[in-house]
Design an enzyme around this catalytic site. Structure first.
Site, PDB file in Angstrom:
ATOM      1  N   PRO A 168      39.132  35.024  62.127  1.00 38.19           N
ATOM      2  CA  PRO A 168      38.495  34.631  63.384  1.00 38.19           C
ATOM      3  C   PRO A 168      37.318  35.556  63.687  1.00 38.19           C
ATOM      4  O   PRO A 168      37.494  36.723  64.013  1.00 38.19           O
ATOM      5  CB  PRO A 168      39.616  34.800  64.420  1.00 38.19           C
ATOM      6  CG  PRO A 168      40.554  35.791  63.811  1.00 38.19           C
ATOM      7  CD  PRO A 168      40.469  35.623  62.331  1.00 38.19           C
TER       8      PRO A 168
ATOM      9  N   ASP B 142      36.440  40.826  62.493  1.00 35.80           N
ATOM     10  CA  ASP B 142      37.658  40.024  62.418  1.00 35.80           C
ATOM     11  C   ASP B 142      38.497  40.342  63.659  1.00 35.80           C
ATOM     12  O   ASP B 142      38.981  41.467  63.820  1.00 35.80           O
ATOM     13  CB  ASP B 142      38.417  40.384  61.134  1.00 35.80           C
ATOM     14  CG  ASP B 142      39.646  39.515  60.907  1.00 35.80           C
ATOM     15  OD1 ASP B 142      40.161  38.938  61.879  1.00 35.80           O
ATOM     16  OD2 ASP B 142      40.107  39.437  59.749  1.00 35.80           O
ATOM     17  N   HIS B 143      38.677  39.341  64.522  1.00 32.86           N
ATOM     18  CA  HIS B 143      39.344  39.596  65.796  1.00 32.86           C
ATOM     19  C   HIS B 143      40.838  39.860  65.645  1.00 32.86           C
ATOM     20  O   HIS B 143      41.498  40.254  66.609  1.00 32.86           O
ATOM     21  CB  HIS B 143      39.134  38.413  66.739  1.00 32.86           C
ATOM     22  CG  HIS B 143      38.899  38.825  68.159  1.00 32.86           C
ATOM     23  ND1 HIS B 143      39.311  40.028  68.679  1.00 32.86           N
ATOM     24  CD2 HIS B 143      38.279  38.184  69.185  1.00 32.86           C
ATOM     25  CE1 HIS B 143      38.992  40.116  69.946  1.00 32.86           C
ATOM     26  NE2 HIS B 143      38.352  39.013  70.288  1.00 32.86           N
ATOM     27  N   ARG B 144      41.386  39.652  64.442  1.00 31.30           N
ATOM     28  CA  ARG B 144      42.781  40.033  64.209  1.00 31.30           C
ATOM     29  C   ARG B 144      42.919  41.552  64.123  1.00 31.30           C
ATOM     30  O   ARG B 144      43.966  42.113  64.470  1.00 31.30           O
ATOM     31  CB  ARG B 144      43.296  39.405  62.920  1.00 31.30           C
ATOM     32  CG  ARG B 144      43.353  37.902  62.901  1.00 31.30           C
ATOM     33  CD  ARG B 144      43.703  37.380  61.533  1.00 31.30           C
ATOM     34  NE  ARG B 144      42.733  37.798  60.502  1.00 31.30           N
ATOM     35  CZ  ARG B 144      42.835  37.507  59.210  1.00 31.30           C
ATOM     36  NH1 ARG B 144      43.885  36.810  58.775  1.00 31.30           N
ATOM     37  NH2 ARG B 144      41.924  37.916  58.356  1.00 31.30           N
TER      38      ARG B 144
END
Length: 470
Positions: free
Chosen positions: A263, A439-441
């Site tokens: 994401p 990466d929003h994770r």
């Protein structure tokens, strides 16, 4: 370093299968043969040049003897494990036509990779016209040790091989120049060389484009970064088809995988880099930077490394199988480079441990190697965080896509004169835009914002930042 045999001899005829020269690669395009049937060759002599999804590699022969048959054509895509050449070692020749084929060979372990692959029938796409390869190509250097039984990685540590002498009238040119000539549809035999010892240069090829006949190659490929002159393109066609292979194929697959797996979030920051530009000018005058090119990218790279040291969580990867975040205690800094073969991203190993002159020297080495088309698989593996310099194309900003396995990528836009409030007054200053995708994770908005802000602060006053951060 000795090279192990690639396949068992059959009646004195040795079969050389295309090895896996990267990390689990399944195919490669055979660019150029350096030998022909009837040639006498020696062990470790370079016999051909191939292009994988990651690099252009020259393959050395594991055998000595007489070339019997070439089983792949220039421009053909060959699967790993397929026999590409047979060599008669003189120990007792077999009858004509009895040389082992790719379909009859036993399963063979790839030289580097992730398991076995059976040799399969070769696919034969439309052959790409072009001149035969010259002799005596330079042997590129590959970082890191190579497995003892890996002929394809004899690029490094192997004793210099004796390349075949060029055939009478055969033009001399380096592999990237031959590739450029093929892409532009130029016959090297018609080019007047200006290089040392009669070597054809890139400039010679480009100069010949206007007067050379245009082959179908020019209308079918877009491997070069430079835009081909109008004379090299068939304008009468309504459309043209570009084969997707090599680096371009690998890049496309990696970007699709990254875009639909991680994401993405992108943040932007405009920065006054007037002091950075002044620092670049001063560094260029210092003797310890005399042999390298000092550019704003060098200080952007240093600023990113400083930010990573303050926020190590941004230098991480996502382990989906174990549901873990892997934080790296080292930084392999990727530098995106546009080349004639497509976009490649070599990385500087342990960049965080380097001094500024060492970092500048490695940037130069990676850039020169990429331009020469000799970036090795070792240079492109193991990256942890990346910079892409879109400013060199006159672009202010963008939303870069993450390299698979990395948590962040920084885009560095062009530096422009812009009105800026400086010390309470409106002045014209040097301004750039930074774009950080993450990466929003692994990286939330707070961490991403802190990293981008720290990079901007370092570029606003690089000397003060270096003193404050150490």
């Amino acid at each position: 370093m000795a090279i192990s045999k690639n396949a068992p001899a059959v009646g004195g005829v040795q079969s050389f299968k295309l090895p896996d020269v990267g990390e689990g690669l399944v195919e490669a395009e055979l660019l150029t043969w350096y030998v022909k049937p009837g040639d006498e060759i020696t062990v470790n002599q370079m016999i051909c040049e191939i292009e994988t999804a990651k690099a252009v590699v020259e393959l050395p022969s594991p055998f000595a003897g007489t070339v019997r048959e070439l089983l792949a054509e220039e421009g053909q895509t060959v699967e790993v494990g397929a026999v590409i050449i047979t060599v008669d070692d003189g120990s007792g020749g077999s009858a004509p036509g009895t040389a082992p084929s790719a379909d009859s060979e036993e399963r063979e372990k790839p030289l580097v990779g992730y398991g076995e692959k059976a040799a399969s029938t070769q696919r034969r796409p439309r052959r790409r016209p072009g001149p035969s390869a010259p002799a005596s190509p330079p042997v590129p250097r590959v970082s890191g040790p190579a497995p003892a039984d890996t002929p394809a990685l004899r690029e490094t540590q192997a004793a210099p091989a004796t390349a075949p002498a060029p055939a009478p009238g055969r033009p001399l040119a380096k592999p990237p120049v031959r590739k450029l000539a093929k892409d532009l549809g130029v016959d090297l035999a018609s080019v007047t060389p200006t290089g040392e010892n009669g070597v054809v240069t890139r400039e010679d090829v480009r100069a010949a484009v206007g007067r050379a006949p245009v082959g179908p190659e020019a209308a079918e490929t877009a491997e070069t970064v430079e835009t081909a002159p109008a004379a090299a393109v068939d304008r009468t066609a309504r459309e043209r088809r570009v084969p997707v292979k090599g680096v371009r194929k690998h890049t496309a697959a990696a970007m699709v995988d990254s875009a639909f797996t991680a994401p993405h979030v992108t943040e932007f920051l405009q920065v006054d880099v007037t002091r950075t530009m002044k620092a670049v000018a001063r560094l260029r005058e210092r003797p310890d930077f005399a042999d390298v090119r000092v550019s704003p990218l060098l200080l952007v790279a240093k600023a990113l490394l400083m930010a990573v040291r303050r926020h190590p969580e941004v230098n991480a990867s996502w382990d989906g199988e174990n549901q873990e975040i892997v934080v790296k205690n080292y930084v392999n800094l990727g530098i995106a480079a546009a080349t004639e073969r497509g976009l490649v991203v070599p990385n500087i190993k342990d960049a965080d441990a380097m001094t500024l002159p060492e970092l500048a020297a490695e940037l130069k080495r990676l850039t020169d190697t990429a331009r020469a088309g000799k970036t090795s698989p070792a240079d492109m593996s193991g990256g942890t965080i990346t910079i892409t310099n879109v400013g060199v194309f006159g672009v202010d900003a963008g939303t870069p896509i993450l390299n698979p396995g990395e948590a962040a990528i920084l885009a560095f836009g062009q530096i422009r004169d812009m009105p800026w409030v400086h010390k309470g007054k409106l002045k014209v200053r040097k301004v750039t835009t930074l774009s950080l995708s993450f990466d929003h994770r692994l990286v939330d908005g707070e961490l991403g914002s802190k990293v981008l802000r720290d990079i901007g602060t370092a570029l606003e006053d690089p000397e003060l930042t270096a003193l404050a951060w150490g």
